[in-house]
Design a protein around this motif. Sequence first.
Motif, short mmCIF file in Angstrom:
data_model
loop_
_atom_site.label_atom_id
_atom_site.label_comp_id
_atom_site.label_asym_id
_atom_site.label_seq_id
_atom_site.Cartn_x
_atom_site.Cartn_y
_atom_site.Cartn_z
N HIS A 185 -0.44 -11.53 0.45
CA HIS A 185 -1.46 -10.53 0.07
C HIS A 185 -2.20 -10.96 -1.20
N ASP A 189 -0.49 -8.88 -4.12
CA ASP A 189 -1.74 -8.12 -4.13
C ASP A 189 -2.62 -8.59 -5.30
N HIS A 204 -6.30 -11.48 -2.96
CA HIS A 204 -7.76 -11.27 -2.89
C HIS A 204 -8.45 -12.41 -3.63
N HIS A 259 2.03 -3.32 0.25
CA HIS A 259 2.34 -2.77 -1.10
C HIS A 259 2.89 -1.35 -1.15
N LYS A 318 -6.30 -6.63 9.03
CA LYS A 318 -6.00 -5.72 7.91
C LYS A 318 -6.71 -4.40 8.17
ZN ZN Z 1 -4.77 -5.76 -1.75
#
Ligand code: ZN
Length: 365
Positions: A11, A240, A13, A156, A98
Amino acid sequence: MLKLPGLIDPHVHLREPGQTHKEDWDSGTSAALAGGVTVLLAMPNTRPPIFDAATLNLALAAAKAKARCDYAQFLGAGPGNAEWGRHKALPLRAAGLKMYLDSTFGELRLDDMTLWQQHFQTWPRDLPIVAHSESRSMAAVILMAAIYDRPVHIAHISLKEEVLLIKAAKEKGIKVTCEVCPHHLFLTKDDIPPSPLHPSPNGRGDGGEGRLSVRPRLATKEDVDVLWANLDVIDCFATDHAPHTLAEKDGENPPPGFPGVETMLPLLFTAVSDGRLTIDQIIEKSVINPRKIFSLPKQPETWVEVDENARYELHAADLHSRCGWTPFEGWQVRGRVRRVTLRGREAFKDGRALVKPGYGRNVRE
Ligand code: ZN
Ligand code: NCD
């Protein structure tokens, strides 16, 4: 020196295309190597979001030119793209699907539950679905996984009620897996400093969280304690990694998200040295389980050398992310990544990425 397999971060970004002032495929994958991560799965809430063949090609072109570690790219579930079944070629090229079912950064959000159903019906059953679903929407998506009898991975988790629900669902044989982020294990909402710019009247209300704004929000000490007590229910660690610049985080409407891909390993090793975690659990939740859940190939001749006794402070100035800050600034940690070998090449050593942009491979190719 301890030798670990390369970690998998399911995970991350990376902000490319569209917001490369926050991060790009080069800076983000350099940061990954610095954190001992040799495969990352990139999220689709970029600008534009990644939701069809054209946008997937855009992200994968940037990745092919710039990535320094291995990767795959998620597709995002949108209102008009639940036609996956007819084009399995496209799902096969992605990390997975997702689904954004609660509010967060970016434009991808599905409010209408009939759209959830369409995606559950058409996304190939043998390919991963990851849901950003908190609290009651998590209960709803787990029900949907049970109805359509297919696996779902919950991103998460942060709350006591969430980990206990997943535990109960697993006991019933529902095919649900989940991940937890370091910030939900090491920070609570009491760590959010009061800020005159962002007064926080109701704790978990919208806004008012300044630099420590993140989705899911930081939770209570009780939530955090229950997550630690139920680590065996949690399949994966995931960062994340959600970089936003310091100027954005300290500005008027701070976007939610923390960087994290470089700081996870030292935080986990600190927990090992405190007797709260074992190295076997790190390998299970950062290598074995994510490899299985996301059907990732083994990386030959790939390992991470960690000086497990190194003791040092985390400082944003030493990190590779473009965002320029960390919520763990000044924290005393244990465990330093000394060297990463990726597919036979020295990819990172003593603070520097050594492989060139473009060395990273798409694991779905
Ligand atoms: Zn995320
Ligand atoms: C993420 C981001 O910035 O892209 N933010 C966050 O607070 N986690 C989006 C997300 O993963 O929800």
